[in-house]
Design a protein around this motif. Structure first.
Motif, PDB file in Angstrom:
ATOM      1  N   UNK A 150      -8.218  -4.172  38.448  1.00 30.66           N
ATOM      2  CA  UNK A 150      -7.294  -3.571  37.487  1.00 30.66           C
ATOM      3  C   UNK A 150      -7.995  -2.875  36.313  1.00 30.66           C
ATOM      4  N   UNK A 151      -9.246  -3.254  36.004  1.00 28.76           N
ATOM      5  CA  UNK A 151      -9.945  -2.656  34.863  1.00 28.76           C
ATOM      6  C   UNK A 151     -11.263  -1.978  35.219  1.00 28.76           C
ATOM      7  N   UNK A 152     -12.028  -2.521  36.140  1.00 27.86           N
ATOM      8  CA  UNK A 152     -13.332  -1.947  36.441  1.00 27.86           C
ATOM      9  C   UNK A 152     -13.165  -0.686  37.292  1.00 27.86           C
ATOM     10  N   UNK A 153     -13.766   0.382  36.860  1.00 25.16           N
ATOM     11  CA  UNK A 153     -13.701   1.680  37.560  1.00 25.16           C
ATOM     12  C   UNK A 153     -14.935   1.907  38.421  1.00 25.16           C
ATOM     13  N   UNK A 154     -15.713   0.835  38.644  1.00 27.68           N
ATOM     14  CA  UNK A 154     -16.942   0.958  39.417  1.00 27.68           C
ATOM     15  C   UNK A 154     -18.136   0.870  38.502  1.00 27.68           C
ATOM     16  N   UNK A 155     -19.226   1.458  38.925  1.00 32.25           N
ATOM     17  CA  UNK A 155     -20.443   1.422  38.125  1.00 32.25           C
ATOM     18  C   UNK A 155     -21.646   1.617  39.009  1.00 32.25           C
ATOM     19  N   UNK A 156     -22.791   1.111  38.517  1.00 31.74           N
ATOM     20  CA  UNK A 156     -24.034   1.303  39.259  1.00 31.74           C
ATOM     21  C   UNK A 156     -24.986   0.147  38.986  1.00 31.74           C
ATOM     22  N   UNK A 157     -25.931  -0.003  39.899  1.00 33.10           N
ATOM     23  CA  UNK A 157     -26.952  -1.023  39.729  1.00 33.10           C
ATOM     24  C   UNK A 157     -27.961  -0.523  38.709  1.00 33.10           C
ATOM     25  N   UNK A 158     -28.164  -1.280  37.631  1.00 30.43           N
ATOM     26  CA  UNK A 158     -29.080  -0.894  36.556  1.00 30.43           C
ATOM     27  C   UNK A 158     -30.499  -1.370  36.827  1.00 30.43           C
ATOM     28  N   UNK A 159     -30.629  -2.467  37.576  1.00 28.87           N
ATOM     29  CA  UNK A 159     -31.957  -2.966  37.943  1.00 28.87           C
ATOM     30  C   UNK A 159     -31.835  -3.914  39.122  1.00 28.87           C
ATOM     31  N   UNK A 160     -32.924  -4.053  39.849  1.00 28.33           N
ATOM     32  CA  UNK A 160     -32.960  -4.946  40.993  1.00 28.33           C
ATOM     33  C   UNK A 160     -32.348  -4.335  42.241  1.00 28.33           C
ATOM     34  N   UNK A 161     -32.374  -5.111  43.306  1.00 27.42           N
ATOM     35  CA  UNK A 161     -31.790  -4.699  44.582  1.00 27.42           C
ATOM     36  C   UNK A 161     -30.283  -4.911  44.545  1.00 27.42           C
ATOM     37  N   UNK A 162     -29.496  -3.960  45.045  1.00 27.07           N
ATOM     38  CA  UNK A 162     -28.039  -4.131  45.026  1.00 27.07           C
ATOM     39  C   UNK A 162     -27.604  -5.488  45.595  1.00 27.07           C
TER      40      UNK A 162
END
Length: 180
Positions: free
Chosen positions: A42-54
């Motif tokens: 309901x709130x998170x629109x996604x994003x990206x991995x900032x560090x490390x392995x996904x």
């Protein structure tokens, strides 16, 4: 503040369950792919991995969030777009995936989100849970100018919002997985 509602621990401890017609491995594959959260949160629109392995323990995910004016409209919440970071703390394929929210200094908060998965016949039971031990800096900022009655009302309203979010998230994940 320890004698107030905001001082109680855990401040929030919620969970919701939903049966999904897919194997625990398939469910895990979807819920551990945090950039896909826009499909169900309901709130998170996604994003990206900032560090490390996904999706690996220790990796940091930077999420983009969006909150409307209607959400607990009377409270001084962040509205519009804002960003968070979280560290993966458990990643067991087919079983559990959990992350802890971080402060701006990338320190762990007592704010833990996650999914647990159990086999159930030809499908799975997916549990989504949230636990906040002591109030985070964000909660303290929201309630700093509130009296005890207003704090209690905020916790009640926010609990209802979180319960609905957990249920909505599970229903959307179920739809995503079962329509693949």
């Amino acid at each position: 503040m320890s004698n107030t509602i905001i001082g109680k621990s855990p401040l929030f401890e919620l969970r919701a369950d939903k049966r999904v017609s897919a194997s625990p491995e398939k469910v895990y594959e979807v819920v551990s792919d945090l950039p896909r959260q826009a499909e169900w949160s309901p709130e998170c629109r996604g994003g990206e991995w900032a560090s490390g392995q996904p999706s690996a323990v220790g990796s940091i995910f930077r999420g983009e969030n969006l909150r409307s004016e209607e959400v607990v409209a009377w409270a001084p919440l962040i509205r519009g777009t804002w960003y968070t970071e979280a560290r993966i703390v458990a990643a067991e394929p087919g079983r559990t995936f959990r992350w802890v929210m971080l402060t701006h200094a990338r320190e762990d908060q007592e704010s833990l989100w996650g999914f647990d998965i159990e086999a159930d016949g030809d499908g799975s039971v997916l549990t989504h849970h949230f636990r906040m031990g002591t109030a985070t800096a964000g909660i303290h900022k929201i309630v700093k100018d509130m009296n005890e009655q207003e704090c209690a009302q905020f916790i009640s309203d926010w609990t209802a919002k979180l319960e609905q979010d957990l249920d909505d998230t599970l229903e959307r994940i179920k739809d995503v997985i079962e329509k693949q």
